[in-house]
Design a protein around this motif. Structure first.
Motif, PDB file in Angstrom:
ATOM      1  N   HIS A 132      69.423 -33.170  17.677  1.00  0.00           N
ATOM      2  CA  HIS A 132      69.584 -33.951  18.907  1.00  0.00           C
ATOM      3  C   HIS A 132      69.199 -35.413  18.752  1.00  0.00           C
ATOM      4  O   HIS A 132      69.352 -36.198  19.688  1.00  0.00           O
ATOM      5  N   LEU A 133      68.667 -35.786  17.582  1.00  0.00           N
ATOM      6  CA  LEU A 133      68.312 -37.175  17.319  1.00  0.00           C
ATOM      7  C   LEU A 133      68.886 -37.576  15.967  1.00  0.00           C
ATOM      8  O   LEU A 133      69.080 -36.726  15.100  1.00  0.00           O
ATOM      9  N   PRO A 134      69.119 -38.864  15.776  1.00  0.00           N
ATOM     10  CA  PRO A 134      69.460 -39.321  14.427  1.00  0.00           C
ATOM     11  C   PRO A 134      68.234 -39.150  13.531  1.00  0.00           C
ATOM     12  O   PRO A 134      67.110 -38.984  14.029  1.00  0.00           O
ATOM     13  N   PRO A 135      68.384 -39.184  12.203  1.00  0.00           N
ATOM     14  CA  PRO A 135      67.200 -39.183  11.339  1.00  0.00           C
ATOM     15  C   PRO A 135      66.231 -40.272  11.798  1.00  0.00           C
ATOM     16  O   PRO A 135      66.611 -41.431  11.947  1.00  0.00           O
ATOM     17  N   MET A 136      64.976 -39.884  12.047  1.00  0.00           N
ATOM     18  CA  MET A 136      64.067 -40.791  12.743  1.00  0.00           C
ATOM     19  C   MET A 136      62.637 -40.620  12.247  1.00  0.00           C
ATOM     20  O   MET A 136      62.176 -39.508  12.014  1.00  0.00           O
ATOM     21  N   ILE A 137      61.946 -41.752  12.129  1.00  0.00           N
ATOM     22  CA  ILE A 137      60.529 -41.797  11.824  1.00  0.00           C
ATOM     23  C   ILE A 137      59.777 -42.109  13.108  1.00  0.00           C
ATOM     24  O   ILE A 137      60.130 -43.043  13.834  1.00  0.00           O
ATOM     25  N   GLY A 138      58.748 -41.328  13.416  1.00  0.00           N
ATOM     26  CA  GLY A 138      57.877 -41.626  14.539  1.00  0.00           C
ATOM     27  C   GLY A 138      56.673 -42.417  14.061  1.00  0.00           C
ATOM     28  O   GLY A 138      56.020 -42.040  13.084  1.00  0.00           O
ATOM     29  N   VAL A 139      56.373 -43.517  14.726  1.00  0.00           N
ATOM     30  CA  VAL A 139      55.246 -44.370  14.343  1.00  0.00           C
ATOM     31  C   VAL A 139      54.303 -44.448  15.545  1.00  0.00           C
ATOM     32  O   VAL A 139      54.623 -45.074  16.563  1.00  0.00           O
TER      33      VAL A 139
END
Length: 285
Positions: free
Chosen positions: A100-107
């Motif tokens: 449901h999300l693009p490849p993503m880094i959470g900061v």
């Protein structure tokens, strides 16, 4: 296609309300928890004398070699804590596993602390409530390079978002407003626009300035601070800001809920807020 919503009775009370978390906010099999790295930042060009922790979270399946979007979360540990109200990394892991999300880094970025006469003092309001570019520039110029040293990060501003609540909501909106060249998507839960020094600038600015290429999700609580007062009314300031975004032609969404100044409802909304914020529709220019 019409979306059918199940019936949900409105509570009679607007103040003593707690929302239940949905499945995307819960640890569940077979979703494997992602990898989280804690980093200390000692010193800052934008906020001299401060130190803070950040956490960089990569869901399983997102390769370090794959170009990723970035989502900043203010009040880092409060939003990361898997037993808290927001549970940001749990939500990112579940949404990533579902595609449901693009490849993503959470900061997840803690506000700074400073030593004043030997006493550790929070620098949160000085960073979050200020109406200037400092916090957005701090994220882009001091925090983002630490992420880029570990992961491939998209240089496209529309692939960078920010989330925060209360004063952290102020910081989220202001970071994107002042640095649209670096941040294009915003979630603000229970933003405390009423306590920005000098007053809430957004209704006037949105009516007079050119539209920025940002998408904004706003949340307000019916019984937030001073909800029935003429001055410093947090609920009314959120409604007026949302109306100003709408009149100015922004792609914006407002969700209101019952209850007071609590992270509960925003945390429950986070999965759907992220899905909407990162929908495939291009950002308006």
């Amino acid at each position: 296609m019409t979306t059918r919503m199940p019936f949900q009775a409105l509570p009679v009370s607007q103040s003593d309300v707690s929302y239940e978390h949905g499945p995307d906010s819960l640890l569940r099999a077979p979703v494997e928890p992602g990898l989280t790295e804690e980093i200390w930042i000692d010193g800052s060009d934008r906020f001299p004398g401060t130190r803070r922790r950040i956490w960089v979270h990569r869901p399983v399946g997102n390769s370090p070699d794959e170009e990723c979007a970035v989502m900043f979360f203010n009040d880092g540990w409060w939003y990361l804590d898997p037993e808290g109200e927001v549970r940001g990394a749990v939500v990112l892991d579940n949404l990533a596993a579902a595609g449901h999300l693009p490849p993503m880094i959470g900061v997840f970025v803690d506000p700074g602390v400073v030593d004043v006469d030997g006493v550790t003092t929070k620098h949160r309001n000085a960073e979050y409530d200020a109406f200037d570019e400092n916090y957005g520039s701090f994220l882009l110029e001091e925090v983002l390079p630490l992420v880029e040293a570990r992961h491939r990060v998209s240089a496209d501003p529309s692939q960078r978002g920010i989330c925060g609540g209360s004063s952290g909501g102020n910081a989220a909106v202001t970071a994107a407003w002042c640095r649209p060249d670096g941040i294009g998507r915003v979630i603000a839960f229970n933003a405390s626009f009423a306590q920005i020094p000098g007053g809430n600038p957004y209704p006037a600015l949105l009516a007079s300035e050119p539209r920025r290429p940002i998408r904004v999700f706003l949340h307000a609580a019916h019984r937030d601070l001073n909800w029935n007062s003429r001055r410093d009314n947090w609920f009314a300031e959120n409604l007026e800001t949302a109306a100003a975004f709408a009149r100015a032609g922004y792609d914006t969404r407002l969700v209101t809920g019952d209850g007071g100044p609590s992270p509960n409802h925003g945390g429950v909304l986070l999965p759907d807020a992220l899905r909407w914020l990162w929908s495939e529709d291009p950002l308006p220019h």
